[in-house]
Write a protein that holds these residues in place. Structure first.
Motif, PDB file in Angstrom:
ATOM      1  N   ALA A 297      -3.163  10.847  32.057  1.00  0.00           N
ATOM      2  CA  ALA A 297      -4.283  11.378  31.274  1.00  0.00           C
ATOM      3  C   ALA A 297      -5.270  10.254  30.964  1.00  0.00           C
ATOM      4  O   ALA A 297      -4.864   9.090  30.858  1.00  0.00           O
ATOM      5  CB  ALA A 297      -3.755  11.969  29.965  1.00  0.00           C
ATOM      6  N   THR A 299      -7.675   7.309  30.503  1.00  0.00           N
ATOM      7  CA  THR A 299      -7.808   6.029  31.188  1.00  0.00           C
ATOM      8  C   THR A 299      -6.656   5.793  32.169  1.00  0.00           C
ATOM      9  O   THR A 299      -6.860   5.243  33.255  1.00  0.00           O
ATOM     10  CB  THR A 299      -7.862   4.898  30.136  1.00  0.00           C
ATOM     11  OG1 THR A 299      -9.109   5.021  29.451  1.00  0.00           O
ATOM     12  CG2 THR A 299      -7.764   3.530  30.739  1.00  0.00           C
ATOM     13  N   SER A 300      -5.465   6.226  31.806  1.00  0.00           N
ATOM     14  CA  SER A 300      -4.316   6.031  32.707  1.00  0.00           C
ATOM     15  C   SER A 300      -4.510   6.835  33.990  1.00  0.00           C
ATOM     16  O   SER A 300      -4.101   6.409  35.069  1.00  0.00           O
ATOM     17  CB  SER A 300      -3.026   6.457  32.012  1.00  0.00           C
ATOM     18  OG  SER A 300      -2.820   5.659  30.879  1.00  0.00           O
ATOM     19  N   ILE A 343       1.885   7.665  34.778  1.00  0.00           N
ATOM     20  CA  ILE A 343       1.319   6.442  34.188  1.00  0.00           C
ATOM     21  C   ILE A 343       0.957   6.738  32.739  1.00  0.00           C
ATOM     22  O   ILE A 343       0.225   7.692  32.452  1.00  0.00           O
ATOM     23  CB  ILE A 343       0.043   5.986  34.931  1.00  0.00           C
ATOM     24  CG1 ILE A 343       0.295   5.918  36.444  1.00  0.00           C
ATOM     25  CG2 ILE A 343      -0.418   4.635  34.415  1.00  0.00           C
ATOM     26  CD1 ILE A 343      -0.966   5.612  37.241  1.00  0.00           C
ATOM     27  N   SER A 344       1.462   5.907  31.834  1.00  0.00           N
ATOM     28  CA  SER A 344       1.138   6.111  30.422  1.00  0.00           C
ATOM     29  C   SER A 344       1.299   4.817  29.652  1.00  0.00           C
ATOM     30  O   SER A 344       2.393   4.248  29.636  1.00  0.00           O
ATOM     31  CB  SER A 344       2.062   7.177  29.829  1.00  0.00           C
ATOM     32  OG  SER A 344       1.846   7.277  28.446  1.00  0.00           O
ATOM     33  N   SER A 346       1.272   4.417  26.403  1.00  0.00           N
ATOM     34  CA  SER A 346       2.165   4.631  25.261  1.00  0.00           C
ATOM     35  C   SER A 346       3.547   5.123  25.671  1.00  0.00           C
ATOM     36  O   SER A 346       4.523   4.917  24.960  1.00  0.00           O
ATOM     37  CB  SER A 346       1.556   5.680  24.334  1.00  0.00           C
ATOM     38  OG  SER A 346       1.452   6.921  25.028  1.00  0.00           O
ATOM     39  N   GLY A 347       3.613   5.814  26.800  1.00  0.00           N
ATOM     40  CA  GLY A 347       4.878   6.424  27.213  1.00  0.00           C
ATOM     41  C   GLY A 347       5.245   7.629  26.362  1.00  0.00           C
ATOM     42  O   GLY A 347       6.381   8.107  26.402  1.00  0.00           O
ATOM     43  N   VAL A 395      -8.102   1.897  20.104  1.00  0.00           N
ATOM     44  CA  VAL A 395      -7.923   3.214  20.724  1.00  0.00           C
ATOM     45  C   VAL A 395      -8.448   3.202  22.165  1.00  0.00           C
ATOM     46  O   VAL A 395      -7.837   3.770  23.069  1.00  0.00           O
ATOM     47  CB  VAL A 395      -8.608   4.299  19.863  1.00  0.00           C
ATOM     48  CG1 VAL A 395      -8.747   5.600  20.627  1.00  0.00           C
ATOM     49  CG2 VAL A 395      -7.795   4.528  18.594  1.00  0.00           C
ATOM     50  N   SER A 397      -8.672   2.030  25.603  1.00  0.00           N
ATOM     51  CA  SER A 397      -7.735   1.244  26.416  1.00  0.00           C
ATOM     52  C   SER A 397      -8.495   0.299  27.345  1.00  0.00           C
ATOM     53  O   SER A 397      -9.420   0.712  28.045  1.00  0.00           O
ATOM     54  CB  SER A 397      -6.884   2.209  27.236  1.00  0.00           C
ATOM     55  OG  SER A 397      -5.914   1.501  27.938  1.00  0.00           O
ATOM     56  N   GLN A 404      -2.075  -1.545  34.348  1.00  0.00           N
ATOM     57  CA  GLN A 404      -1.577  -0.408  35.142  1.00  0.00           C
ATOM     58  C   GLN A 404      -2.013  -0.571  36.599  1.00  0.00           C
ATOM     59  O   GLN A 404      -1.217  -0.388  37.528  1.00  0.00           O
ATOM     60  CB  GLN A 404      -2.136   0.907  34.585  1.00  0.00           C
ATOM     61  CG  GLN A 404      -1.531   1.304  33.247  1.00  0.00           C
ATOM     62  CD  GLN A 404      -2.345   2.358  32.500  1.00  0.00           C
ATOM     63  OE1 GLN A 404      -3.519   2.587  32.802  1.00  0.00           O
ATOM     64  NE2 GLN A 404      -1.739   2.997  31.522  1.00  0.00           N
ATOM     65  N   VAL A 590      -1.254  10.255  22.076  1.00  0.00           N
ATOM     66  CA  VAL A 590      -1.563  11.673  21.991  1.00  0.00           C
ATOM     67  C   VAL A 590      -0.280  12.486  22.198  1.00  0.00           C
ATOM     68  O   VAL A 590       0.058  12.898  23.298  1.00  0.00           O
ATOM     69  CB  VAL A 590      -2.671  12.056  22.999  1.00  0.00           C
ATOM     70  CG1 VAL A 590      -3.113  13.494  22.797  1.00  0.00           C
ATOM     71  CG2 VAL A 590      -3.860  11.121  22.830  1.00  0.00           C
TER      72      VAL A 590
HETATM   73  O1  M6R Z   1      -0.763   6.456  26.357  1.00  0.00           O
HETATM   74  P1  M6R Z   1      -1.442   7.046  27.554  1.00  0.00           P
HETATM   75  O2  M6R Z   1      -1.822   6.028  28.556  1.00  0.00           O
HETATM   76  O3  M6R Z   1      -0.604   8.128  28.197  1.00  0.00           O
HETATM   77  O4  M6R Z   1      -2.730   7.733  27.014  1.00  0.00           O
HETATM   78  C1  M6R Z   1      -3.557   8.497  27.839  1.00  0.00           C
HETATM   79  C2  M6R Z   1      -4.940   8.649  27.258  1.00  0.00           C
HETATM   80  O5  M6R Z   1      -4.883   9.320  26.034  1.00  0.00           O
HETATM   81  C3  M6R Z   1      -5.612   7.293  27.057  1.00  0.00           C
HETATM   82  O6  M6R Z   1      -5.638   6.584  28.257  1.00  0.00           O
HETATM   83  C4  M6R Z   1      -7.040   7.458  26.538  1.00  0.00           C
HETATM   84  O7  M6R Z   1      -7.817   8.110  27.485  1.00  0.00           O
HETATM   85  C5  M6R Z   1      -7.604   6.084  26.212  1.00  0.00           C
HETATM   86  N1  M6R Z   1      -7.325   5.749  24.848  1.00  0.00           N
HETATM   87  C6  M6R Z   1      -9.055   5.968  26.453  1.00  0.00           C
HETATM   88  O8  M6R Z   1      -9.506   4.677  26.220  1.00  0.00           O
END
Ligand code: M6R
Length: 593
Positions: A297, A299-300, A343-344, A346-347, A395, A397, A404, A590
């Motif tokens: 989701a 940026t990932s 890919i995440s 935060s996981g 927030v 990324s 990644q 999220v």
């Molecule tokens: O923790 P994640 O990589 O799974 O989160 C996915 C997105 O919520 C996250 O990459 C979000 O788009 C970024 N905070 C944007 O900068």
């Protein structure tokens, strides 16, 4: 989404809860609240309001207690108001709870069990407290909680206290993370290990549908049938200094500047000499698959789009990239031997967890690429790889995105004929980023001059198109300038109608083959009034280009080319005076779908 911390022990609970919530504020920052037991009044006092944890810290600074639970909110149900802030209480006020997640069937539960109850908030959470109180009138508290938990559909990490028993905190979870930390001093239960640093020595990661009963010297773990389970302890190993801003004004700026170090760390973590230590079983499984599906989701997902180029160009492996929230409920037709990369950073992203649960039903092979190696997505996949970015607090990324991409490049390289020295080429990228970041003042001046409109565009072709999407996301999420990322050749098929006098259009050009095409597209928008900005590399530059970066190995260029877009976003937000690290309406992790 939402951070929770509970503590019971010999120290000041309010102190541990507030410090923990400050570290978890990345998870949500609409409002904050806590309840702590007041020995003099023999009751739990509740403090909650809209706004940041700093406000809660101020209003509770005199409070002393040995037990309490707290919450920092990202609103899902009900507006950002003090009444909707957590904690929430049962009808009589006996049970007090904090919740991270969404109770999907809250309305049905209200209709079926709580027709006569009057609710103080618009949240989905309050129903849980009411149900527990109802059941507790004719069964033990533990059974009342378990009976309630079995009725809940959706996601939750819950902490519960009972006015009649200040010696116990109850905890349960399904989907969002919940960790139980222990030391000689007491028990801390929280959403993220960051809140345990300096407080707990060991921690247990709760599995879904497990229930904890914590007292100051004791933790008991059960399943929902009230059968005792074993706790698996691991050491709390977090360096809290990594969660501090140091000499930087903002976490985002610090994290952008950490990127060269992150790339170097990845090289050192993944190589012993020239030998990579990526699990050979993983490489074999990918090799034997027919196609890679990358799920992620935000940026990932954008890192995944670049990963597609790495796997296809370096290793000749076909890749599809899917948005997790779409894939979870609209799985496309798959090849007979797929391999999945999730890919995440935060996981914990709920959309991705929904995908993983489905993939596991079909017994498909999965890899999680993550920054948090103890996270749910890492624990539940067949394989996991850490990106070693260190805690990312802003927030927006930045360093996790680069990390990644670097790890995806390493996997693809290991599957390839290895026609270049990736260690050396990544080191050059790290150096080139450092060279660019040495003096960002020209970018600041450029941003202040050009990014004065409501709308902006990023364009590019091939990998640069994938970067354009990420550059646009970064700019819109922190500066609130409406920005779109576009395939450079696609603008003229409709969207060019939006170009007005002064609209900024940023072109990313790192691929020689498409250099002239993208420049032609820029001419098209310039002749309609757009102000163009070109980000390119030394060997592709032309007179008048705005941001020129060192040349790096072409396939690795995305790791460098993205950095100016991060700085553009940073300066645009700074210029507007926005809260760069905590942009409006967002949260870092999220954990709701
Ligand atoms: O923790 P994640 O990589 O799974 O989160 C996915 C997105 O919520 C996250 O990459 C979000 O788009 C970024 N905070 C944007 O900068």
């Amino acid at each position: 989404m939402c951070g929770i911390v509970g503590y019971i022990g010999r120290s000041n609970a309010r102190e541990i809860i507030v410090t923990g919530l400050e570290r978890l504020e990345y998870r949500g920052y609409d409002s904050a609240g806590l309840t702590v037991f007041n020995d003099k009044k023999n009751t739990f006092d509740i403090f909650k309001d809209i706004g940041r944890v700093s406000i809660l810290k101020e209003t509770t600074k005199q409070v002393l207690s040995r037990v309490g639970i707290g919450h920092t909110r990202w609103a899902t149900h009900g507006k950002v108001t003090a009444l909707n802030a957590h904690p929430h209480t049962s009808s009589s006020g006996r049970f007090i709870i904090v919740h991270n997640g969404v109770i999907e069937n809250f309305q049905q539960l209200k209709d079926q069990y709580l027709k006569l109850a009057s609710f103080k908030s618009d949240t989905d959470t309050e129903v849980v407290a009411h149900l527990i109180e109802g059941f507790a009138s004719y069964m033990t508290v533990e059974n009342a909680i378990l009976t309630t938990l079995k009725l809940l559909h959706g996601s939750y990490a819950l902490l519960i206290v009972d006015q009649q028993d200040p010696d116990t905190i109850y905890a349960a979870k399904n989907k969002p993370p919940l960790l139980v930390g222990v030391s000689e001093d007491g028990v801390t239960i929280t959403s993220d290990v960051l809140a345990l640093a300096g407080v707990s020595k060991n921690y247990h990661v709760m599995e879904d549908k497990t229930f904890v009963v914590a007292k100051k010297d004791e933790v008991k773990l059960y399943n929902y049938d009230h059968e005792a389970l074993e706790l698996n302890w691991q050491k709390v190993n977090v360096d809290v200094t990594q969660t501090e801003k140091g000499n930087f004004d903002h976490f985002m700026l610090k994290e952008i500047n950490e990127q060269p170090g992150v790339i170097r760390r990845i090289i050192s973590e993944y190589f012993t000499g020239y030998k990579s230590n990526i699990d050979s079983r993983l490489l074999k499984t990918i090799k034997e698959s027919e196609r890679i599906y990358i799920l992620a989701a935000g940026t990932s997902m954008h890192a995944g789009l670049i990963g597609k180029y790495f796997f296809e160009k370096l290793a000749g492996k076909p890749v599809e990239v899917h948005i997790a929230s779409e894939f979870a409920y609209h799985m496309p037709l798959l090849v007979s031997k797929p391999f999945f990369i999730l890919i995440s950073q935060s996981g914990e992203t709920a959309d991705l967890r929904a995908c993983l649960l489905k993939l596991k039903q079909f017994k498909y092979q999965t890899l999680t690429v993550t920054n948090v190696i103890t996270s749910t997505l890492a624990r539940e996949a067949d394989f996991k790889l850490e990106i070693f970015a260190g805690p990312e607090i802003a927030v927006a990324s930045t360093k996790a995105y680069i990390a990644q991409m670097a790890v995806l490049a390493l996997i693809a390289y290991e599957l390839s004929a290895k026609l270049f020295d990736i260690k050396m080429e990544l080191a050059k990228v790290a150096q080139a980023i450092e060279n660019f970041l040495f003096d960002p003042t020209p970018i600041k001046a450029l941003v202040e001059k050009v990014f004065i409109k409501e709308h902006a565009f990023y364009i590019g072709r091939g990998m640069d198109y994938a970067l354009a999407l990420e550059g646009a996301l970064k700019l819109k999420e922190i500066s609130y300038i409406h920005t779109e990322g576009f395939a450079a050749g696609e603008l003229k098929h409709g969207t060019i109608a939006l170009i007005e006098e002064g609209t900024p259009v940023v072109a990313i050009i790192s691929e020689e083959e498409m250099n002239m095409n993208t420049r032609s597209n820029l001419h098209e928008v310039k002749s309609r009034g757009a102000v163009s900005i070109i980000i390119t590399m030394d060997s592709l530059k032309q007179k008048g280009d705005d941001i020129i970066l060192d040349d790096v190995y072409p396939i690795l260029a995305p790791l460098l080319m993205i950095v100016p877009t991060q700085m553009i976003a940073y300066f645009a937000a700074l210029d507007r005076g926005y809260d760069i690290d905590k942009p409006r309406n967002l949260a870092k992790s999220v954990t709701v779908e």
